[in-house]
Design a protein around this motif. Structure first.
Motif, mmCIF file in Angstrom:
data_model
loop_
_atom_site.group_PDB
_atom_site.id
_atom_site.type_symbol
_atom_site.label_atom_id
_atom_site.label_comp_id
_atom_site.label_asym_id
_atom_site.label_seq_id
_atom_site.Cartn_x
_atom_site.Cartn_y
_atom_site.Cartn_z
ATOM 1 N N GLU A 149 -18.822 -22.513 69.383
ATOM 2 C CA GLU A 149 -19.280 -21.250 69.966
ATOM 3 C C GLU A 149 -18.291 -20.719 71.003
ATOM 4 O OE1 GLU A 149 -23.373 -21.295 71.173
ATOM 5 O OE2 GLU A 149 -24.022 -22.295 69.329
ATOM 6 N N GLY A 150 -17.499 -21.625 71.594
ATOM 7 C CA GLY A 150 -16.501 -21.199 72.564
ATOM 8 C C GLY A 150 -15.366 -20.400 71.959
ATOM 9 N N LEU A 151 -15.238 -20.431 70.631
ATOM 10 C CA LEU A 151 -14.215 -19.627 69.960
ATOM 11 C C LEU A 151 -14.571 -18.143 69.913
ATOM 12 C CD1 LEU A 151 -13.624 -21.936 66.844
ATOM 13 C CD2 LEU A 151 -12.055 -21.643 68.779
ATOM 14 N N ILE A 152 -15.852 -17.833 70.034
ATOM 15 C CA ILE A 152 -16.320 -16.485 69.683
ATOM 16 C C ILE A 152 -15.754 -15.391 70.577
ATOM 17 C CG2 ILE A 152 -18.351 -15.028 69.361
ATOM 18 C CD1 ILE A 152 -17.896 -17.342 67.287
ATOM 19 N N ALA A 153 -15.961 -15.477 71.877
ATOM 20 C CA ALA A 153 -15.533 -14.388 72.759
ATOM 21 C C ALA A 153 -14.018 -14.200 72.753
ATOM 22 C CB ALA A 153 -16.050 -14.622 74.180
ATOM 23 N N PRO A 154 -13.212 -15.260 72.933
ATOM 24 C CA PRO A 154 -11.764 -15.024 72.942
ATOM 25 C C PRO A 154 -11.215 -14.518 71.608
ATOM 26 C CG PRO A 154 -12.248 -17.383 73.098
ATOM 27 C CD PRO A 154 -13.521 -16.668 73.285
ATOM 28 N N LEU A 155 -11.758 -15.016 70.494
ATOM 29 C CA LEU A 155 -11.262 -14.546 69.200
ATOM 30 C C LEU A 155 -11.713 -13.116 68.921
ATOM 31 C CD1 LEU A 155 -11.504 -17.634 66.826
ATOM 32 C CD2 LEU A 155 -9.497 -16.663 67.962
ATOM 33 N N ALA A 156 -12.907 -12.753 69.377
ATOM 34 C CA ALA A 156 -13.367 -11.369 69.192
ATOM 35 C C ALA A 156 -12.430 -10.403 69.907
ATOM 36 C CB ALA A 156 -14.793 -11.207 69.701
ATOM 37 N N ALA A 157 -11.951 -10.809 71.092
ATOM 38 C CA ALA A 157 -11.013 -9.962 71.832
ATOM 39 C C ALA A 157 -9.625 -9.988 71.194
ATOM 40 C CB ALA A 157 -10.930 -10.422 73.282
ATOM 41 N N PRO A 161 -9.462 -5.265 65.397
ATOM 42 C CA PRO A 161 -10.836 -4.862 65.100
ATOM 43 C C PRO A 161 -11.608 -5.790 64.163
ATOM 44 C CG PRO A 161 -9.351 -3.600 63.741
ATOM 45 C CD PRO A 161 -8.490 -4.453 64.623
ATOM 46 N N VAL A 162 -11.039 -6.941 63.761
ATOM 47 C CA VAL A 162 -11.863 -7.938 63.064
ATOM 48 C C VAL A 162 -12.944 -8.406 64.028
ATOM 49 C CG1 VAL A 162 -11.873 -10.276 62.099
ATOM 50 C CG2 VAL A 162 -10.037 -8.704 61.510
ATOM 51 N N ARG A 163 -14.163 -8.485 63.546
ATOM 52 C CA ARG A 163 -15.295 -8.876 64.386
ATOM 53 C C ARG A 163 -15.552 -10.383 64.241
ATOM 54 N NH1 ARG A 163 -19.674 -7.553 62.853
ATOM 55 N NH2 ARG A 163 -19.227 -7.000 60.690
ATOM 56 N N VAL A 164 -15.878 -11.039 65.358
ATOM 57 C CA VAL A 164 -16.116 -12.480 65.368
ATOM 58 C C VAL A 164 -17.436 -12.755 66.077
ATOM 59 C CG1 VAL A 164 -15.183 -14.749 65.958
ATOM 60 C CG2 VAL A 164 -13.615 -12.848 65.493
ATOM 61 N N GLY A 222 -18.232 -10.594 69.265
ATOM 62 C CA GLY A 222 -18.296 -11.425 70.465
ATOM 63 C C GLY A 222 -19.695 -11.880 70.797
ATOM 64 N N THR A 223 -20.555 -11.927 69.793
ATOM 65 C CA THR A 223 -21.984 -12.183 70.000
ATOM 66 C C THR A 223 -22.396 -13.518 69.391
ATOM 67 O OG1 THR A 223 -22.521 -9.825 69.990
ATOM 68 C CG2 THR A 223 -24.304 -11.330 69.447
ATOM 69 N N VAL A 224 -23.232 -14.268 70.108
ATOM 70 C CA VAL A 224 -23.875 -15.456 69.557
ATOM 71 C C VAL A 224 -25.377 -15.188 69.535
ATOM 72 C CG1 VAL A 224 -24.309 -17.931 69.806
ATOM 73 C CG2 VAL A 224 -22.083 -16.989 70.454
#
Length: 235
Positions: A149-157, A161-164, A222-224
């Motif tokens: 889950e720690g991958l989500i926010a940094p990879l979304a940024a 525009p790929v969404r994570v 960037g959402t869980v």
């Protein structure tokens, strides 16, 4: 017609997700390490396209993605049932194996897929309630799911525009629990359900609905999503 790859799509949440997306009109490829499960999944859902794959093998991931060409949605529903237990009794070798089964294949597949994803495409991962709930006996497996889950926010940024995004399930009636004899599993689920705010154990399709939302809604990144029946509230 969107092209979707569901790694871990041969059973449980992955297969339920693949079925939902196929019914929406996606061309859905499912991948997993167990050829018998892939065959069974493809037989039950004739529209799904099966591929044998070890997601931890970067070369195999690259080969499959080259074969598929462009990709609109990558969904990883990898799981493992190792790494639980009180810290004093935790076998660190087993915990390392758990990371090898879930975290490293996840990041390997994501890294390999990025060059193939369409602009505005999506990546959706599966964590678990143990990443955020204070349950005794879950420090190891909780750290594993927190890493995912720690991958989500940094990879979304980083990949926009790929969404994570990710879904964080709680107790779900899937083959993950097959190591528990059926009668014991039923009794355990009944007991757990009485303590959940929803008073029920989730189905794979419950979680798949949240996965599909994240994979397809263009305004979510960037959402869980915590689809745990309120388990985190009772920890």
């Amino acid at each position: 017609m969107p092209t979707t790859l569901v790694i871990g799509g041969n059973s449980g949440i992955g297969l339920a997700t693949a079925g939902r997306l196929a019914s929406r009109g996606d061309t859905v490829h499912i991948a997993g390490r167990a050829p018998d499960r892939l065959t069974e999944a493809a037989r039950a859902h004739p529209g799904l396209l099966p591929h044998e794959l070890d997601a931890g093998d970067a070369e195999a991931v690259a080969s499959l993605l080259d074969q598929l060409g462009g990709l609109d949605r990558l969904i990883l529903t990898l799981s493992g049932n190792q790494g639980a237990g009180l810290l004093a009794e935790l076998d660190l070798g087993v915990l390392r194996t758990a990371f090898e089964e879930k975290f490293w294949p996840t990041i390997t597949a994501v890294k390999g897929a990025v060059p193939h994803l369409a602009e505005g495409g999506s990546i959706t991962l599966i964590g678990a309630v143990t990443a955020r709930a204070g349950m005794p006996g879950t420090s190891g497996i909780g750290a594993l799911n927190a890493a995912v889950e720690g991958l989500i926010a940094p990879l979304a940024a980083e990949l926009a525009p790929v969404r994570v995004n990710a879904v964080s399930p709680g107790y779900v009636d899937t083959p993950w629990w097959n190591m528990v004899p059926d009668a014991d599993r039923r009794a355990m689920f009944d007991q757990i359900a009485t303590g959940l705010p929803t008073r029920r154990i989730a189905t794979a399709d419950d979680i798949a609905e949240a996965v599909v939302l994240l994979a397809t809604n263009p305004n979510l990144t960037g959402t869980v999503i915590e689809s745990d029946g309120g388990a985190r509230l009772m920890a």
